[in-house]
Design a protein around this motif. Structure first.
Motif, mmCIF file in Angstrom:
data_model
loop_
_atom_site.group_PDB
_atom_site.id
_atom_site.type_symbol
_atom_site.label_atom_id
_atom_site.label_comp_id
_atom_site.label_asym_id
_atom_site.label_seq_id
_atom_site.Cartn_x
_atom_site.Cartn_y
_atom_site.Cartn_z
ATOM 1 N N ASP A 1 74.520 -5.372 -11.267
ATOM 2 C CA ASP A 1 75.413 -4.576 -10.433
ATOM 3 C C ASP A 1 76.823 -4.796 -10.961
ATOM 4 O OD1 ASP A 1 73.238 -3.964 -8.946
ATOM 5 O OD2 ASP A 1 73.909 -4.895 -7.082
ATOM 6 N N GLY A 2 77.579 -3.717 -11.106
ATOM 7 C CA GLY A 2 78.929 -3.894 -11.637
ATOM 8 C C GLY A 2 79.742 -2.627 -11.581
ATOM 9 N N VAL A 3 80.863 -2.676 -12.300
ATOM 10 C CA VAL A 3 81.821 -1.570 -12.339
ATOM 11 C C VAL A 3 82.005 -1.142 -13.792
ATOM 12 C CG1 VAL A 3 84.185 -0.850 -11.821
ATOM 13 C CG2 VAL A 3 82.994 -2.423 -10.277
ATOM 14 N N VAL A 4 82.010 0.168 -14.018
ATOM 15 C CA VAL A 4 82.188 0.694 -15.368
ATOM 16 C C VAL A 4 83.635 0.464 -15.805
ATOM 17 C CG1 VAL A 4 82.130 2.755 -16.812
ATOM 18 C CG2 VAL A 4 80.397 2.435 -15.034
ATOM 19 N N THR A 5 83.815 -0.183 -16.937
ATOM 20 C CA THR A 5 85.151 -0.411 -17.482
ATOM 21 C C THR A 5 85.457 0.486 -18.673
ATOM 22 O OG1 THR A 5 84.330 -2.167 -18.940
ATOM 23 C CG2 THR A 5 85.107 -2.821 -16.744
ATOM 24 N N GLU A 6 84.394 1.076 -19.242
ATOM 25 C CA GLU A 6 84.603 1.935 -20.415
ATOM 26 C C GLU A 6 83.412 2.872 -20.561
ATOM 27 O OE1 GLU A 6 85.051 1.475 -25.280
ATOM 28 O OE2 GLU A 6 85.285 -0.278 -23.981
ATOM 29 N N THR B 1 80.203 0.512 -20.653
ATOM 30 C CA THR B 1 80.509 -0.915 -20.625
ATOM 31 C C THR B 1 80.730 -1.295 -19.171
ATOM 32 O OG1 THR B 1 81.541 -0.843 -22.812
ATOM 33 C CG2 THR B 1 82.042 -2.746 -21.414
ATOM 34 N N VAL B 2 79.939 -2.244 -18.684
ATOM 35 C CA VAL B 2 79.930 -2.586 -17.262
ATOM 36 C C VAL B 2 80.343 -4.041 -17.079
ATOM 37 C CG1 VAL B 2 78.493 -2.758 -15.183
ATOM 38 C CG2 VAL B 2 78.095 -0.904 -16.829
ATOM 39 N N GLN B 3 81.268 -4.264 -16.156
ATOM 40 C CA GLN B 3 81.628 -5.640 -15.800
ATOM 41 C C GLN B 3 80.765 -6.065 -14.613
ATOM 42 O OE1 GLN B 3 85.686 -6.413 -14.519
ATOM 43 N NE2 GLN B 3 85.576 -8.499 -15.340
ATOM 44 N N ALA B 4 79.978 -7.122 -14.798
ATOM 45 C CA ALA B 4 79.030 -7.553 -13.783
ATOM 46 C C ALA B 4 79.748 -8.123 -12.571
ATOM 47 C CB ALA B 4 78.085 -8.594 -14.366
#
Length: 522
Positions: free
Chosen positions: A259-264, A301-304
């Motif tokens: 689970d995370g947020v897309v950074t790129e 690219t996802v930041q967990a």
């Protein structure tokens, strides 16, 4: 500090087996809340997180005839359990074939004319079924008896042993019975009991392996490895080694591991397993993504933010497991009955013999023994303790496979009283496969064939999920045409050039950006 842990158990076949494992685990110092989920063959306990405590628990379970898988990784536990259960399933198949071969041969002897050596031949034919095919029942019964535990294995072993050795005694010592009574041999009964019970256990084993399919399918949604960006380099790592804050690269077609947020990057992600919505959702920088969902054509690219069991998928798996491990009121009643069933049957068999001895006259001892054997034989195939939990686990598992999460077994039992289902949105009722059901054209009829071929040619090159529906609807229009300067705009549409003209295909907003006027109604 104690932790709640789950360990696969190998070798359980009935509610009595589960009761034996629970009793053995409960007697271990430092173990609390021991509970066996028979349908999934899992032991859940509250125990100290130390190798020594787990080793003591394993020895206790082995002492009553079963094995405990204690690998650290849950994936390793499931892999080893599947391998051991596959081996046990093959053994059960071989034993079942042997037992039925002996039983069929004994049935054949029943219809042929009697000859002097027939009883000895029957004994030799029944011997492999009793000794070899039935060895698992006999060994399990002996181990459990040492701990004062009774199970269905006790009934099977006791009834077949009495039947076989009673026949041996009659064959070698009492060929002639009391006056007016013929002594019978029960070699066939000992072999057939084992054959029938083994066949039933084999069927139960196969059903039991299928009941855990929902959990295994959910676990397969999470990939085993992830591409992690650390120190400017891409490194492939096990998902279990990820921590919150890691940057994870998700390539086209891969499952999101965290689970995370897309950074790129930008892409469409299929989230039907989370939301139930059939169409993928467009993701760009700042969008949230969830473990187990499937990436589309772009690279993200996802930041967990959450990993492992803390993810949405992990919580779904935990909810399904808790639901399958919970007991409905009817199951608690069945467990209570199953827990005392075997001792009651043995007591009834003894009581039957005693009553015959006291009231049956001169030959009461032999008649009483035969009736006591009958009581034990009739009670052997009982699946009282397995039927209810299997039905509950299969029901909850099937619901999970279809996107329905049942929080506990009591809720599932109450489904029988439901007469109205209220759905929050029409999208819940869709099949998840968009289809073109109607088209409206705002051009002269003679231009439509050419435009349809252009639209079909463009949508073949599009990555949008609705493009497949358009292609399916227009597939009969013939061959495609050559397009140039094709550009896909994620979540919006596609543009291309054909014979010097630029065309845009996509959402109303995307088409309007090119200066086209889209009619507000048809």
């Amino acid at each position: 500090m104690k932790e709640q842990k789950r360990f696969p158990v190998v070798g359980m076949r009935c509610a009595g087996c589960a009761h034996a494992v629970e009793q053995a685990a409960s007697k271990v110092d430092g173990v609390d809340d021991a509970h066996v989920q028979l349908a999934e063959n899992m032991l859940s306990v509250s125990i100290q997180d130390s190798p020594e405590a787990v080793d003591v628990l394993r020895r206790a379970v082995r002492g009553v005839g079963f094995d405990l898988i204690v690998e650290d990784s849950e994936a390793d536990q499931l892999r080893l359990r599947d391998a051991m259960e596959a081996t046990e399933l093959r053994r059960m198949k071989r034993d079942t074939v042997m037992a039925w071969a002996s039983s069929v041969a004994l049935m054949f002897l029943m219809v042929v004319p009697h000859f002097a050596a027939m009883p000895y031949l029957m004994m030799l034919i029944a011997l492999p079924a009793y000794v070899w095919a039935g060895r698992a029942f006999h060994l399990s019964a002996l181990r459990q008896l040492r701990h004062g535990v009774f199970s269905m294995d006790t009934l099977v072993s006791l009834s077949t042993t009495i039947s076989f050795f009673y026949s041996v005694v009659v064959l070698f010592f009492f060929r002639e019975g009391p006056v007016g009574m013929a002594l019978h041999f029960y070699f066939d009964a000992s072999a057939m009991i084992i054959a029938f019970v083994l066949l039933g256990k084999l069927m139960e084993k196969r059903a039991g392996r299928n009941t855990g399919q929902a959990i295994r399918e959910l676990m397969r949604l999470q990939p085993a490895e992830a591409l992690v960006v650390r120190g400017g380099k891409e490194v492939v790592m096990p998902v279990t080694a990820l921590i919150a804050g890691d940057l994870v690269r998700v390539r086209p077609g891969e499952q999101v591991p965290v689970d995370g947020v897309v950074t790129e990057g930008s892409s469409s992600v299929q989230e039907s397993m989370i939301s139930g919505e059939p169409l993928p959702r467009e993701k760009e920088t700042g969008s949230a993504v969830f473990s187990g969902t499937i990436n589309g054509s772009g690279v993200l690219t996802v930041q967990a933010t959450r990993v492992g069991s803390d993810t949405v998928l992990g919580r779904i798996i935990r909810t399904v497991r808790e639901a399958q491990a919970s007991k409905a009121p009817i199951q608690r009643l069945a467990d209570k009955i199953a827990g005392i069933f075997v001792p009651i049957v043995i007591a009834l068999a003894i009581l039957t013999y005693v009553i015959w001895r006291l009231t049956g006259g001169e030959d009461a001892g032999i008649y009483g023994l035969l009736c006591a054997i009958s009581v034990l034989v009739i009670a052997c195939p009982c699946a009282l303790g397995l039927a209810t939990p299997t039905a509950l686990v299969v029901g909850i598992g099937r619901a999970a496979c279809n996107g329905i999460l049942v929080r506990n077994a009591e809720a599932l039992e109450r489904f029988a009283a439901i007469d109205t289902v209220v759905l929050d949105k029409t999208g819940t009722l869709t099949e998840g496969k968009p289809q073109v059901t109607q088209t409206h054209w705002f051009v002269p009829d003679e231009e439509m064939p050419a435009l349809r071929r252009l639209l079909y040619s463009a949508e073949i090159l599009s990555t949008h999920p609705l493009a497949a529906a358009v292609c399916s609807a227009f597939a009969g229009d013939g061959s495609t045409v050559e397009l140039s300067d094709v550009q896909n705009y994620a979540g919006r549409g596609i543009s291309f050039t054909y014979e010097g003209s630029v065309y845009n295909v996509g959402s109303a907003a995307f088409v309007a950006e090119s200066g086209a006027t889209v009619p507000s109604s048809v």
